[in-house]
Design an enzyme around this catalytic site. Structure first.
Site, mmCIF file in Angstrom:
data_model
loop_
_atom_site.group_PDB
_atom_site.id
_atom_site.type_symbol
_atom_site.label_atom_id
_atom_site.label_comp_id
_atom_site.label_asym_id
_atom_site.label_seq_id
_atom_site.Cartn_x
_atom_site.Cartn_y
_atom_site.Cartn_z
ATOM 1 N N GLU A 68 -8.125 -11.491 9.968
ATOM 2 C CA GLU A 68 -8.742 -10.200 9.665
ATOM 3 C C GLU A 68 -9.452 -10.283 8.313
ATOM 4 O O GLU A 68 -8.929 -10.870 7.370
ATOM 5 C CB GLU A 68 -7.680 -9.101 9.617
ATOM 6 C CG GLU A 68 -8.241 -7.716 9.310
ATOM 7 C CD GLU A 68 -7.176 -6.635 9.322
ATOM 8 O OE1 GLU A 68 -7.539 -5.449 9.464
ATOM 9 O OE2 GLU A 68 -5.977 -6.969 9.190
ATOM 10 N N GLU B 31 -4.140 -4.401 19.475
ATOM 11 C CA GLU B 31 -3.201 -4.527 18.357
ATOM 12 C C GLU B 31 -2.259 -3.338 18.253
ATOM 13 O O GLU B 31 -2.659 -2.195 18.463
ATOM 14 C CB GLU B 31 -4.014 -4.668 17.054
ATOM 15 C CG GLU B 31 -3.183 -4.780 15.807
ATOM 16 C CD GLU B 31 -4.050 -4.821 14.556
ATOM 17 O OE1 GLU B 31 -3.498 -4.623 13.455
ATOM 18 O OE2 GLU B 31 -5.271 -5.049 14.668
ATOM 19 N N HIS C 9 -14.350 -5.007 10.652
ATOM 20 C CA HIS C 9 -14.070 -3.672 11.166
ATOM 21 C C HIS C 9 -15.383 -2.915 11.362
ATOM 22 O O HIS C 9 -16.275 -2.965 10.512
ATOM 23 C CB HIS C 9 -13.214 -2.881 10.183
ATOM 24 C CG HIS C 9 -11.820 -3.377 10.071
ATOM 25 N ND1 HIS C 9 -10.786 -2.574 9.635
ATOM 26 C CD2 HIS C 9 -11.250 -4.590 10.338
ATOM 27 C CE1 HIS C 9 -9.659 -3.261 9.637
ATOM 28 N NE2 HIS C 9 -9.926 -4.489 10.055
ATOM 29 N N ARG D 14 0.688 -11.007 13.682
ATOM 30 C CA ARG D 14 -0.134 -10.259 12.747
ATOM 31 C C ARG D 14 0.447 -10.182 11.334
ATOM 32 O O ARG D 14 0.030 -9.344 10.537
ATOM 33 C CB ARG D 14 -0.337 -8.836 13.291
ATOM 34 C CG ARG D 14 -1.316 -8.766 14.419
ATOM 35 C CD ARG D 14 -2.744 -8.838 13.912
ATOM 36 N NE ARG D 14 -3.098 -7.656 13.154
ATOM 37 C CZ ARG D 14 -3.839 -7.658 12.066
ATOM 38 N NH1 ARG D 14 -4.299 -8.782 11.558
ATOM 39 N NH2 ARG D 14 -4.134 -6.521 11.454
ATOM 40 N N ASN E 143 0.811 -1.216 0.000
ATOM 41 C CA ASN E 143 0.000 0.000 0.000
ATOM 42 C C ASN E 143 0.847 1.270 0.000
ATOM 43 O O ASN E 143 1.685 1.474 0.874
ATOM 44 C CB ASN E 143 -0.910 -0.009 1.231
ATOM 45 C CG ASN E 143 -2.089 0.943 1.089
ATOM 46 O OD1 ASN E 143 -2.157 1.746 0.159
ATOM 47 N ND2 ASN E 143 -3.031 0.832 2.008
ATOM 48 N N TYR F 108 -7.630 6.956 14.083
ATOM 49 C CA TYR F 108 -7.244 5.924 13.134
ATOM 50 C C TYR F 108 -8.403 4.975 12.858
ATOM 51 O O TYR F 108 -9.161 4.597 13.757
ATOM 52 C CB TYR F 108 -6.049 5.118 13.668
ATOM 53 C CG TYR F 108 -5.802 3.888 12.844
ATOM 54 C CD1 TYR F 108 -5.238 4.000 11.577
ATOM 55 C CD2 TYR F 108 -6.193 2.634 13.281
ATOM 56 C CE1 TYR F 108 -5.062 2.893 10.776
ATOM 57 C CE2 TYR F 108 -6.020 1.511 12.499
ATOM 58 C CZ TYR F 108 -5.457 1.641 11.245
ATOM 59 O OH TYR F 108 -5.293 0.536 10.447
ATOM 60 N N ARG G 63 -13.601 -5.474 15.250
ATOM 61 C CA ARG G 63 -12.642 -4.456 15.681
ATOM 62 C C ARG G 63 -13.356 -3.116 15.779
ATOM 63 O O ARG G 63 -14.017 -2.693 14.818
ATOM 64 C CB ARG G 63 -11.487 -4.350 14.686
ATOM 65 C CG ARG G 63 -10.315 -3.537 15.200
ATOM 66 C CD ARG G 63 -9.291 -3.259 14.124
ATOM 67 N NE ARG G 63 -9.658 -2.104 13.321
ATOM 68 C CZ ARG G 63 -8.853 -1.529 12.419
ATOM 69 N NH1 ARG G 63 -7.644 -2.035 12.200
ATOM 70 N NH2 ARG G 63 -9.249 -0.494 11.715
ATOM 71 N N ASP H 279 -7.217 -1.481 17.520
ATOM 72 C CA ASP H 279 -5.897 -1.238 16.932
ATOM 73 C C ASP H 279 -5.404 0.148 17.349
ATOM 74 O O ASP H 279 -6.008 1.167 16.990
ATOM 75 C CB ASP H 279 -6.000 -1.327 15.406
ATOM 76 C CG ASP H 279 -4.653 -1.246 14.709
ATOM 77 O OD1 ASP H 279 -3.630 -1.022 15.386
ATOM 78 O OD2 ASP H 279 -4.618 -1.400 13.475
ATOM 79 N N GLU I 147 2.257 -6.682 11.651
ATOM 80 C CA GLU I 147 1.908 -6.453 10.246
ATOM 81 C C GLU I 147 2.979 -5.690 9.485
ATOM 82 O O GLU I 147 2.994 -5.714 8.259
ATOM 83 C CB GLU I 147 0.561 -5.727 10.133
ATOM 84 C CG GLU I 147 0.547 -4.312 10.634
ATOM 85 C CD GLU I 147 -0.865 -3.731 10.647
ATOM 86 O OE1 GLU I 147 -1.064 -2.684 10.013
ATOM 87 O OE2 GLU I 147 -1.748 -4.334 11.272
ATOM 88 N N ASP J 29 -5.962 -3.749 1.226
ATOM 89 C CA ASP J 29 -4.784 -3.677 0.362
ATOM 90 C C ASP J 29 -4.082 -5.032 0.246
ATOM 91 O O ASP J 29 -3.039 -5.128 -0.392
ATOM 92 C CB ASP J 29 -3.811 -2.589 0.812
ATOM 93 C CG ASP J 29 -3.376 -2.724 2.263
ATOM 94 O OD1 ASP J 29 -4.132 -3.298 3.061
ATOM 95 O OD2 ASP J 29 -2.292 -2.239 2.602
ATOM 96 N N HIS K 160 -2.870 -10.505 9.003
ATOM 97 C CA HIS K 160 -3.268 -9.192 8.491
ATOM 98 C C HIS K 160 -4.095 -9.391 7.222
ATOM 99 O O HIS K 160 -3.702 -10.138 6.327
ATOM 100 C CB HIS K 160 -1.986 -8.417 8.173
ATOM 101 C CG HIS K 160 -2.170 -6.969 7.887
ATOM 102 N ND1 HIS K 160 -2.998 -6.146 8.607
ATOM 103 C CD2 HIS K 160 -1.577 -6.175 6.954
ATOM 104 C CE1 HIS K 160 -2.919 -4.914 8.139
ATOM 105 N NE2 HIS K 160 -2.071 -4.905 7.129
ATOM 106 N N TRP L 59 2.302 6.850 11.891
ATOM 107 C CA TRP L 59 1.003 6.588 11.271
ATOM 108 C C TRP L 59 0.700 5.098 11.354
ATOM 109 O O TRP L 59 -0.340 4.687 11.771
ATOM 110 C CB TRP L 59 0.966 7.029 9.797
ATOM 111 C CG TRP L 59 -0.427 6.950 9.335
ATOM 112 C CD1 TRP L 59 -1.405 7.906 9.484
ATOM 113 C CD2 TRP L 59 -1.088 5.835 8.726
ATOM 114 N NE1 TRP L 59 -2.601 7.458 9.017
ATOM 115 C CE2 TRP L 59 -2.449 6.173 8.551
ATOM 116 C CE3 TRP L 59 -0.678 4.577 8.345
ATOM 117 C CZ2 TRP L 59 -3.366 5.305 7.978
ATOM 118 C CZ3 TRP L 59 -1.575 3.707 7.781
ATOM 119 C CH2 TRP L 59 -2.921 4.084 7.596
ATOM 120 N N HIS M 289 -2.368 1.190 16.477
ATOM 121 C CA HIS M 289 -1.587 1.556 15.294
ATOM 122 C C HIS M 289 -0.256 2.219 15.623
ATOM 123 O O HIS M 289 0.106 3.234 15.036
ATOM 124 C CB HIS M 289 -2.414 2.422 14.337
ATOM 125 C CG HIS M 289 -2.186 2.053 12.903
ATOM 126 N ND1 HIS M 289 -1.550 2.870 12.009
ATOM 127 C CD2 HIS M 289 -2.493 0.928 12.216
ATOM 128 C CE1 HIS M 289 -1.491 2.278 10.830
ATOM 129 N NE2 HIS M 289 -2.052 1.091 10.935
#
Length: 408
Positions: free
Chosen positions: A345, A242, A122, A289, A37, A159, A147, A216, A268, A322, A318, A408, A218
């Protein structure tokens, strides 16, 4: 059984995907997912300019040998670009072998250890009412694990928040933005840490104890903040928390472990079994993950999961949008076969993506199955893909309230 051609296919049905198509001298076709991605063309070039020429004339039966050849002979090892390229080749070779034998890939991996792979969806919202609508929609669709992500009051976002429904009526979340190269999002860890426990308190009161809830962070918290949040969320019985803190500093998870029994999932952004050594041997996580697309394919992700299984750590592959349907199929085949499966996921792809990638996935009682077609069970529609040329898209930047660039 020699490889005759290696094609790198780039298409953008709602988002960008990179697909490798290998064809043998006998006309057997294998597909592999190489999507990274926001850096898709880097992997496309790696495959087209450096890997594809090496594949022509190689024996398609020799999956392990080809994996070692691509990993070791280039000298430059690991990393997301290299491992995504190797993954695509590996998936395509497993797809070919399945078609040659007339068996789905999970049968080649030792057969099914379960009837289906438990998946989580999600749900997100701009506020709790919006989040409730999203969760109820997922429950009505049959998901048993969800999630939760919500916008933080006073922060202007957060996020993982969905932008609404896409084609097919599905809630969607696609972080890569096509509107420009410098999309930015605000972040305030203090507001987040104060609000999130109240959100999960509300969620348990709203949805009861039976729904499996995940979240998550992140990578956005320091080790001390991560330990605090994991401890604060203990009363709400999360399935997992996560990416609680940046995984590059793996020793920091010792602090989280010392202060909380909330299950942790990480990995991930990691790409190899060596990346997981400290996390696994010190039992600092509960779920791996990693994704089949970014971790060297079926061959290598199976190694990672088997290594983790020695320490009673389970899989949690994961599976965002994407990861193409080819990558999702490869993950599901592996999910069925391994012993230490945990959860998968699942972000449902847009209808346009489903027009390009035709799958045989089935769904029952909160679990998915890849189907019993030979190989991975995914077909690529060239005519549909031709309608969706590549469009540049980039992940956003997160900035703190003082303007500092954040994880991010």
């Amino acid at each position: 059984m020699r490889i005759r051609s290696a094609e790198v296919l780039v298409a953008s049905p709602s988002r960008n995907f990179v697909t490798l198509r290998l064809t043998t001298e006998d006309g057997i076709v294998g597909l592999g997912d190489a999507t990274l991605n926001g850096r898709e063309l880097a992997v496309a070039s790696y495959l087209r300019d450096h890997v594809a020429p090496l594949l022509i004339g190689r024996d398609a039966h020799r999956i392990e040998d080809t994996w070692q050849f691509l990993y070791r002979s280039a000298y430059w090892r690991r990393g997301p670009v290299t491992m995504s390229a190797i993954a695509a080749v590996d998936m395509a070779l497993w797809d070919i072998k399945g078609k040659l034998t007339g068996l789905p890939v999970y049968q080649l991996l030792g057969g099914a250890s379960r009837t289906g792979a438990l998946v989580y969806a999600h749900a997100s919202g701009a506020d709790l009412d919006d989040l409730a609508d999203s969760v109820h929609a997922r429950i009505e669709e049959g998901y048993k694990a969800i999630r939760l992500q919500v916008a933080i009051p006073g922060m202007g976002g957060g996020y993982g928040i969905s932008s609404g429904r896409a084609s097919g009526g599905r809630y969607t979340y696609e972080p890569a933005k096509r509107a420009g190269l410098h999309v930015e999002e605000g972040w305030d860890s203090s507001r987040y840490l104060r609000y999130l426990p109240t959100m999960f308190e509300w969620a348990r009161a709203e949805f009861g104890p039976e729904v499996m809830l995940l979240h998550d962070a992140h990578h956005r918290l320091t080790p001390v903040q991560a330990a605090r949040l994991a401890k604060d969320l203990e009363p709400y019985d999360l399935f997992w928390l996560e990416d609680i803190t940046p995984v590059e500093n793996q020793e920091s998870l010792r602090l989280v472990r010392q202060h909380s029994t909330t299950p942790l999932a990480i990995g991930e952004v990691l790409n190899s079994v060596w990346d997981f050594r400290t996390l696994v041997q010190e039992q600092l996580i509960d779920y791996v993950r990693a994704s089949v697309t970014h971790s060297g394919g079926i061959t290598h992700l199976k190694r990672i999961f088997e290594f983790a299984g020695q320490y009673q750590i389970r899989s949690g592959s994961h599976g965002p949008t994407d990861i193409s349907p080819v990558g999702m199929a490869a993950a599901l085949h592996l999910d069925l076969a391994i012993h230490n499966f945990g959860i998968q996921e699942h972000m449902a792809h847009d209808r346009l993506t489903d027009e390009v990638f035709r799958t045989g996935f089935s769904w029952h009682d909160g679990a998915m199955h890849p189907g019993d077609a030979p190989g991975l069970g995914v077909e690529y529609d060239d005519d549909a893909a031709a309608r969706f040329p590549y469009e540049p898209a980039y992940l956003p930047t997160a900035r703190l309230v003082d303007g500092t660039v954040h994880d991010w």
